[in-house]
Design a protein around this motif. Sequence first.
Motif, PDB file in Angstrom:
ATOM      1  N   LEU A  19      51.054  36.578 -29.498  1.00 14.13           N
ATOM      2  CA  LEU A  19      51.102  35.121 -29.512  1.00 14.13           C
ATOM      3  C   LEU A  19      50.077  34.551 -30.480  1.00 14.13           C
ATOM      4  O   LEU A  19      50.330  33.555 -31.169  1.00 14.13           O
ATOM      5  CB  LEU A  19      50.860  34.564 -28.106  1.00 14.13           C
ATOM      6  N   LEU A  20      48.920  35.179 -30.538  1.00 12.54           N
ATOM      7  CA  LEU A  20      47.888  34.745 -31.486  1.00 12.54           C
ATOM      8  C   LEU A  20      48.402  34.869 -32.918  1.00 12.54           C
ATOM      9  O   LEU A  20      48.242  33.946 -33.734  1.00 12.54           O
ATOM     10  CB  LEU A  20      46.627  35.595 -31.296  1.00 12.54           C
ATOM     11  N   ASN A  21      49.038  35.998 -33.232  1.00 15.12           N
ATOM     12  CA  ASN A  21      49.616  36.183 -34.569  1.00 15.12           C
ATOM     13  C   ASN A  21      50.702  35.152 -34.843  1.00 15.12           C
ATOM     14  O   ASN A  21      50.809  34.615 -35.950  1.00 15.12           O
ATOM     15  CB  ASN A  21      50.210  37.590 -34.698  1.00 15.12           C
ATOM     16  N   LEU A  22      51.498  34.878 -33.828  1.00 15.27           N
ATOM     17  CA  LEU A  22      52.603  33.932 -33.980  1.00 15.27           C
ATOM     18  C   LEU A  22      52.074  32.525 -34.271  1.00 15.27           C
ATOM     19  O   LEU A  22      52.584  31.828 -35.142  1.00 15.27           O
ATOM     20  CB  LEU A  22      53.454  33.935 -32.708  1.00 15.27           C
ATOM     21  N   VAL A  23      51.044  32.112 -33.536  1.00 15.35           N
ATOM     22  CA  VAL A  23      50.432  30.802 -33.789  1.00 15.35           C
ATOM     23  C   VAL A  23      49.893  30.745 -35.211  1.00 15.35           C
ATOM     24  O   VAL A  23      50.067  29.744 -35.919  1.00 15.35           O
ATOM     25  CB  VAL A  23      49.303  30.524 -32.773  1.00 15.35           C
ATOM     26  N   GLY A  24      49.255  31.830 -35.656  1.00 19.09           N
ATOM     27  CA  GLY A  24      48.713  31.856 -37.011  1.00 19.09           C
ATOM     28  C   GLY A  24      49.793  31.724 -38.069  1.00 19.09           C
ATOM     29  O   GLY A  24      49.634  30.986 -39.048  1.00 19.09           O
ATOM     30  N   LEU A  25      50.917  32.426 -37.880  1.00 18.56           N
ATOM     31  CA  LEU A  25      52.006  32.378 -38.851  1.00 18.56           C
ATOM     32  C   LEU A  25      52.637  30.989 -38.925  1.00 18.56           C
ATOM     33  O   LEU A  25      52.855  30.446 -40.010  1.00 18.56           O
ATOM     34  CB  LEU A  25      53.079  33.406 -38.490  1.00 18.56           C
ATOM     35  N   ILE A  26      52.908  30.403 -37.765  1.00 15.35           N
ATOM     36  CA  ILE A  26      53.577  29.098 -37.738  1.00 15.35           C
ATOM     37  C   ILE A  26      52.639  28.000 -38.217  1.00 15.35           C
ATOM     38  O   ILE A  26      52.999  27.161 -39.049  1.00 15.35           O
ATOM     39  CB  ILE A  26      54.094  28.776 -36.323  1.00 15.35           C
ATOM     40  N   ALA A  27      51.406  27.988 -37.704  1.00  7.20           N
ATOM     41  CA  ALA A  27      50.451  26.940 -38.071  1.00  7.20           C
ATOM     42  C   ALA A  27      50.068  27.017 -39.542  1.00  7.20           C
ATOM     43  O   ALA A  27      49.683  26.007 -40.139  1.00  7.20           O
ATOM     44  CB  ALA A  27      49.201  27.046 -37.199  1.00  7.20           C
ATOM     45  N   GLY A  28      50.179  28.218 -40.130  1.00  4.13           N
ATOM     46  CA  GLY A  28      49.851  28.361 -41.544  1.00  4.13           C
ATOM     47  C   GLY A  28      50.818  27.629 -42.457  1.00  4.13           C
ATOM     48  O   GLY A  28      50.532  27.407 -43.630  1.00  4.13           O
ATOM     49  N   GLU A  29      51.971  27.252 -41.925  1.00  5.01           N
ATOM     50  CA  GLU A  29      52.985  26.580 -42.734  1.00  5.01           C
ATOM     51  C   GLU A  29      52.964  25.067 -42.589  1.00  5.01           C
ATOM     52  O   GLU A  29      53.606  24.362 -43.355  1.00  5.01           O
ATOM     53  CB  GLU A  29      54.382  27.093 -42.346  1.00  5.01           C
ATOM     54  N   ARG A  30      52.247  24.547 -41.603  1.00  2.00           N
ATOM     55  CA  ARG A  30      52.254  23.091 -41.405  1.00  2.00           C
ATOM     56  C   ARG A  30      50.948  22.624 -40.776  1.00  2.00           C
ATOM     57  O   ARG A  30      50.343  23.317 -39.951  1.00  2.00           O
ATOM     58  CB  ARG A  30      53.433  22.674 -40.532  1.00  2.00           C
ATOM     59  N   GLY A  31      50.522  21.453 -41.161  1.00  2.00           N
ATOM     60  CA  GLY A  31      49.255  20.920 -40.684  1.00  2.00           C
ATOM     61  C   GLY A  31      49.271  20.520 -39.231  1.00  2.00           C
ATOM     62  O   GLY A  31      48.217  20.426 -38.587  1.00  2.00           O
ATOM     63  N   SER A  32      50.467  20.277 -38.674  1.00  5.19           N
ATOM     64  CA  SER A  32      50.562  19.838 -37.279  1.00  5.19           C
ATOM     65  C   SER A  32      50.457  20.986 -36.289  1.00  5.19           C
ATOM     66  O   SER A  32      50.454  20.774 -35.080  1.00  5.19           O
ATOM     67  CB  SER A  32      51.882  19.094 -37.051  1.00  5.19           C
ATOM     68  N   GLY A  33      50.385  22.237 -36.787  1.00 10.14           N
ATOM     69  CA  GLY A  33      50.240  23.389 -35.916  1.00 10.14           C
ATOM     70  C   GLY A  33      51.547  23.850 -35.303  1.00 10.14           C
ATOM     71  O   GLY A  33      52.623  23.335 -35.604  1.00 10.14           O
ATOM     72  N   ALA A  34      51.456  24.840 -34.443  1.00 13.06           N
ATOM     73  CA  ALA A  34      52.629  25.411 -33.780  1.00 13.06           C
ATOM     74  C   ALA A  34      52.831  24.727 -32.440  1.00 13.06           C
ATOM     75  O   ALA A  34      51.891  24.606 -31.650  1.00 13.06           O
ATOM     76  CB  ALA A  34      52.436  26.910 -33.580  1.00 13.06           C
ATOM     77  N   SER A  35      54.043  24.274 -32.166  1.00  9.44           N
ATOM     78  CA  SER A  35      54.320  23.604 -30.896  1.00  9.44           C
ATOM     79  C   SER A  35      54.544  24.633 -29.790  1.00  9.44           C
ATOM     80  O   SER A  35      54.954  25.769 -30.051  1.00  9.44           O
ATOM     81  CB  SER A  35      55.547  22.703 -31.016  1.00  9.44           C
ATOM     82  N   LEU A  36      54.275  24.227 -28.570  1.00  7.40           N
ATOM     83  CA  LEU A  36      54.470  25.113 -27.428  1.00  7.40           C
ATOM     84  C   LEU A  36      55.926  25.545 -27.315  1.00  7.40           C
ATOM     85  O   LEU A  36      56.221  26.723 -27.074  1.00  7.40           O
ATOM     86  CB  LEU A  36      54.036  24.402 -26.139  1.00  7.40           C
ATOM     87  N   SER A  37      56.848  24.593 -27.517  1.00  2.00           N
ATOM     88  CA  SER A  37      58.270  24.918 -27.387  1.00  2.00           C
ATOM     89  C   SER A  37      58.701  25.933 -28.443  1.00  2.00           C
ATOM     90  O   SER A  37      59.511  26.823 -28.163  1.00  2.00           O
ATOM     91  CB  SER A  37      59.120  23.649 -27.503  1.00  2.00           C
ATOM     92  N   GLY A  78      49.006  17.716 -30.638  1.00  2.00           N
ATOM     93  CA  GLY A  78      49.613  18.534 -29.599  1.00  2.00           C
ATOM     94  C   GLY A  78      49.935  19.955 -30.016  1.00  2.00           C
ATOM     95  O   GLY A  78      50.235  20.798 -29.175  1.00  2.00           O
ATOM     96  N   GLY A  79      49.893  20.240 -31.323  1.00  2.00           N
ATOM     97  CA  GLY A  79      50.181  21.582 -31.801  1.00  2.00           C
ATOM     98  C   GLY A  79      48.981  22.516 -31.662  1.00  2.00           C
ATOM     99  O   GLY A  79      47.853  22.084 -31.398  1.00  2.00           O
ATOM    100  N   TYR A  80      49.247  23.811 -31.855  1.00  2.00           N
ATOM    101  CA  TYR A  80      48.198  24.825 -31.748  1.00  2.00           C
ATOM    102  C   TYR A  80      47.959  25.490 -33.107  1.00  2.00           C
ATOM    103  O   TYR A  80      48.880  25.665 -33.902  1.00  2.00           O
ATOM    104  CB  TYR A  80      48.605  25.908 -30.736  1.00  2.00           C
ATOM    105  N   ARG A  81      46.708  25.853 -33.358  1.00  2.00           N
ATOM    106  CA  ARG A  81      46.357  26.606 -34.559  1.00  2.00           C
ATOM    107  C   ARG A  81      45.236  27.582 -34.219  1.00  2.00           C
ATOM    108  O   ARG A  81      44.668  27.538 -33.115  1.00  2.00           O
ATOM    109  CB  ARG A  81      45.914  25.667 -35.676  1.00  2.00           C
ATOM    110  N   LEU A  82      44.915  28.467 -35.164  1.00  2.00           N
ATOM    111  CA  LEU A  82      43.850  29.436 -34.923  1.00  2.00           C
ATOM    112  C   LEU A  82      42.512  28.730 -34.775  1.00  2.00           C
ATOM    113  O   LEU A  82      42.216  27.779 -35.490  1.00  2.00           O
ATOM    114  CB  LEU A  82      43.782  30.445 -36.076  1.00  2.00           C
TER     115      LEU A  82
END
Length: 324
Positions: A78-96, A128-132
Amino acid sequence: MPSAAAIDQTPPTSPASIPAMERDHNGGMHNGDGPNDEHRMKMRGRILRRSASFNVAHAVDDLEPGTGAQSIQRALSLLNLVGLIAGERGSGASLSEVASISGRPKASVHRMLQALIAMGYVERLEEGGYRLGVQSQILGQLAQKSVDPLVTESESSLLRLAELSQDTAFLTLRTGSYSICARREEGFGEILNNALSVGDRHPLGIGAGSLAILSELSPSEVDAQFEANAQIFDERYPKVSIAQLRDIIDRARVDGFVHNPGLFAQGSWAVGVPLRIRGGRPRAALSIASIADRVTGPRVERLVALLRREANAITEALSTQADP
C-alpha cells in the motif's frame, strides 16, 4: 559527442500538429495514425500504469494468510501504491482509488493507512488525498547511500540518450520474474511517453527493455518466466500474444536489439538493448520510446547505435569499479 541534429534529422512532432497524412523520412507522404496516434498512446499508457499499480498492490496475494509477514508486506505494498499514484498528481492518492486497485475493503485500507500515517510513512493532504510522508522521504535519502551502482552509472547515459534522441529514455531492471522501471529521462521534444514511469512493475516481456533482458536468457528460461506469469498475463494483459513476444525475442537474439511495434501501449513504439554486465546474470536494459513515426525506418538504426554506445559506457564503468 555528435550533436542532436547529427543524430536526428527528424524534428519532434507537435501533438497538436500531427497530420492525418504524415511525411516519411524521404519527404514523401504515408498513411499514419494522425492526431489519434498520441491520444491512443496516452490512453493505452494509462491502462498500463493501472496494470503496473495492480502488480505492486498484489505482489503478496499468494502468501499464506494469517502470517505476520503477509500483514507487513501488504502494508508496504500500500505504501508503494500511494507513492506511485501520488507521484502523478499533486492531490495525492484517494482512499477509494487505493482500495479499488488493491482490491481490499475501504475500511481495511483506511486502518492500514492510518497506521502508516502514525509512523510518518504516509501523510494526508488537506484535499483528502494521501502521499508519502517525511519518514518515507528520509528512507529515500538513506537509500541513496547504498543505491545500485548500475542505477548510478546509468544517469549520465540516460540524459545523453534523451537529449540526442529528443525522446524518452528508460533503464529497466529485472526483479525475479518481473521488470521494474528504475530510471527515465525525457528529451526536449514535444512527444512525451507516459506508458512507463519510475517504479512501474510489469511481468518480464512487457516493454522493450523487458524483452531485451529476456533475449539474453536461454529459451528454456524464457519459457519458465512466461509460465510463472501465465495467470497475470491472462488477467491483466489479455491482448498480449506470448507467441508474438517469443518472435520478438528470437529476432532480438539475431539483431542484438529489440524493436517493439507498439504492442503494449498502442502508438508507443520503442527500441531496447540489453546491458551485458561482465560475470553477471542478465538483469538490465536501456530503451528509447516514442510514437511510431520516430521509431521506424532509418531512425531505428540511429537510436540503436546510441543505445549500444551508452550500454557499453555503463558496462565499462561498472567493470572498472569491479576490477580493484
